[in-house]
Design a protein around this motif. Structure first.
Motif, PDB file in Angstrom:
ATOM      1  N   MET A  63       0.850  -1.193   0.000  1.00 35.61           N
ATOM      2  CA  MET A  63       0.000   0.000   0.000  1.00 35.61           C
ATOM      3  C   MET A  63       0.888   1.246   0.000  1.00 35.61           C
ATOM      4  N   VAL A  64       0.582   2.198  -0.870  1.00 38.17           N
ATOM      5  CA  VAL A  64       1.337   3.448  -0.955  1.00 38.17           C
ATOM      6  C   VAL A  64       0.409   4.591  -0.565  1.00 38.17           C
ATOM      7  N   HIS A  65       0.770   5.300   0.507  1.00 42.15           N
ATOM      8  CA  HIS A  65      -0.093   6.357   1.039  1.00 42.15           C
ATOM      9  C   HIS A  65       0.169   7.717   0.397  1.00 42.15           C
ATOM     10  N   GLY A  66       1.407   7.981   0.028  1.00 41.90           N
ATOM     11  CA  GLY A  66       1.749   9.282  -0.539  1.00 41.90           C
ATOM     12  C   GLY A  66       3.247   9.445  -0.611  1.00 41.90           C
ATOM     13  N   VAL A  67       3.671  10.673  -0.957  1.00 43.06           N
ATOM     14  CA  VAL A  67       5.092  10.993  -1.061  1.00 43.06           C
ATOM     15  C   VAL A  67       5.430  12.014   0.018  1.00 43.06           C
ATOM     16  N   LYS A  68       6.423  11.704   0.826  1.00 42.18           N
ATOM     17  CA  LYS A  68       6.800  12.568   1.937  1.00 42.18           C
ATOM     18  C   LYS A  68       7.587  13.776   1.413  1.00 42.18           C
ATOM     19  N   GLU A  69       7.068  14.978   1.689  1.00 43.51           N
ATOM     20  CA  GLU A  69       7.741  16.195   1.266  1.00 43.51           C
ATOM     21  C   GLU A  69       8.482  16.856   2.418  1.00 43.51           C
ATOM     22  N   SER A  70       7.975  16.687   3.627  1.00 43.08           N
ATOM     23  CA  SER A  70       8.632  17.205   4.829  1.00 43.08           C
ATOM     24  C   SER A  70       8.240  16.306   5.992  1.00 43.08           C
ATOM     25  N   GLU A  71       8.622  16.689   7.195  1.00 41.24           N
ATOM     26  CA  GLU A  71       8.348  15.860   8.364  1.00 41.24           C
ATOM     27  C   GLU A  71       6.852  15.635   8.571  1.00 41.24           C
ATOM     28  N   LYS A  72       6.060  16.655   8.246  1.00 42.22           N
ATOM     29  CA  LYS A  72       4.634  16.570   8.545  1.00 42.22           C
ATOM     30  C   LYS A  72       3.733  16.661   7.326  1.00 42.22           C
TER      31      LYS A  72
END
Length: 461
Positions: A63-72
């Motif tokens: 499962m892929v939730h998204g792409v992390k751009e920063s800590e939050k």
């Protein structure tokens, strides 16, 4: 002395002291049986937990939730990210889904129902192994698949009126969940295959509300959810159906405009697609970890059942090691009996040892005779203990559900296996028993090699 003669000598001497040897073998068997049964609890519970976790789920699914751009902050998945994931080695398919952002009304003749239409990429779903309970996969843009429980929500006005009357008569009565827990396709659902269904949406244009219907053909019914309490009432449509809906609503994803002008306006058309559900499927289970590592390196937030299984297996590994160590104590207690038996054997056979030394027997030969005897005891005890352990394990698994029903007045979890004895566990426990038995005989065997020949022949130690 040949090995054949050593074994014959050992058997003869063991027959002379049957009762003592029997009790020693019995103690070893009890220790080995306790060790196997105790450790089998860890293996059995692990098997039950893993089976429960993996039920109805693919080990190759990520499962892929998204792409992390920063800590939050995370960026949702779009077409560029889909292309990147599809380009990875050992990726069989990448499925993506997003829904129509309003409840659609479905009509087939007199049958009506409300539900959620979900846009899927049919080729990638087929590659990933989308399973059907009936029918076939869509081949045209306006062919669709309905969820396993969808047909039960389609009612005629008369049926819906009767249901409302039943609710009013009994406020506590719940809506009958027809088909809940069933794994076979109902006749009603089968009758919908091949029929044309209108997918109807609405939109507000100023003060006026208009409706729009897209005719589609039902060609397949999805497989029943693996969990009994889950219901699949979705309608799986093609991208072209969504485009027709959007051309009517003039909003992205067919979103309905709010009556309140202060509410945020729906997203406008022309924006890149954003997917709510994205799954990556590996070609083989052993390649899941490498794919996950590459995606995490590229800042993708992922989850796979393999991650959960690794954590579960690590916990149970510690548990099994602990149980084996505790069970080994029983075998060590049995080793006291073996040590005592072998010490008595050396004492009783002192004249025989003296004769063997007098005719030139090497100390290693004398030592091997007593080690063979202790190994004999270990092997016999392990064989009997293993047979008893399998019998106890079978009896426990057979009786436990009955005990749970009697004490708790409820059924145990389906597929619960309290005890499981894999071949590896048997080999480990037999090896431990044999090793302990041989080590228990080492000191008496060494003592036998130190017996003085003259004293032995005079029967004086």
């Amino acid at each position: 002395m040949k090995w054949k003669d050593r074994f014959r000598f050992v058997r003869q001497n063991m027959k002379k002291n049957r009762s003592r040897v029997f009790m020693t073998v019995l103690a070893t068997a009890i220790g080995c049986s306790f060790l196997i049964v105790l450790a089998s609890v860890g293996f059995g519970l692990q098997k039950s937990v893993v089976a429960d976790i993996t039920e109805g789920r693919l080990l190759t699914q990520i499962m892929v939730h998204g792409v992390k751009e920063s800590e939050k902050s995370f960026r949702q998945i779009g077409d560029n990210e889909i292309g990147f994931m599809e380009s990875q080695d050992h990726v069989k398919a990448v499925t993506r889904r997003y829904g129509v952002q309003q409840s659609a009304e479905f009509r087939i003749g007199e049958l009506q129902g409300l539900g959620q239409a979900v846009v899927v990429d049919m080729p990638s779903e087929a590659k990933a192994g989308f399973e059907l309970a009936e029918g076939r996969m869509p081949q045209q843009d306006f062919e669709i698949i309905i969820g396993f429980n969808f047909a039960e929500s389609m009612l005629t006005p008369e049926e819906r009126k009767q249901m409302e009357e039943q609710r009013q008569d009994n406020a506590d009565a719940e809506e009958p969940a027809a088909g809940k827990g069933e794994k076979t396709v109902s006749d009603k659902a089968k009758s919908l295959i091949g029929k044309t269904m209108n997918v109807q949406v609405v939109q507000r244009f100023g003060e006026e509300t208009k409706s729009f219907a897209v005719p589609v053909t039902i060609v397949g019914i999805g497989k029943a959810p693996s969990r009994e309490w889950l219901q699949d009432r979705y309608v799986y449509i093609h991208e072209q159906v969504m485009k027709q809906i959007e051309s009517f609503t003039q909003t992205a994803y067919g979103a309905m405009t709010s009556k309140n002008p202060e509410d945020p306006a729906p997203e406008s058309l022309g924006q890149p697609r954003i997917y709510n559900e994205v799954y990556v499927y590996a070609d083989r289970a052993e390649n899941v970890k490498s794919i996950v590592e590459r995606l995490k390196t590229a800042n993708y937030a992922t989850y796979s059942i393999v991650d959960q299984l690794d954590q579960v297996n690590a916990v149970f590994l510690i548990m099994k090691i602990g149980l084996i160590l505790v069970g080994t104590i029983a075998v060590l207690i049995a080793s006291i009996g073996i040590y005592n038996t072998m010490t008595m054997a050396v004492t009783e056979r002192t004249p025989d040892i003296g004769v063997m030394k007098a005719i030139g027997a090497h100390p290693r030969t004398i030592k091997s005779v007593f080690l063979i005897e202790s190994a004999y005891i270990g092997i016999m005890g392990a064989a009997i203990g293993t047979a008893v352990a399998y019998a106890v394990s079978f009896a426990v698994n057979l009786a436990l559900p009955q005990i749970v029903r009697g004490l708790l007045d409820s059924n145990p979890p389906e597929g619960l296996r309290f005890s499981d004895i894999p071949p590896a566990l048997t080999l480990i426990c037999v090896a431990i028993s044999l090793l302990v038995a041989i080590l228990s005989g080492v000191r008496p065997a060494v003592r036998a090699t130190r017996v003085d020949v003259l004293k032995a022949l005079r029967r004086d130690i």
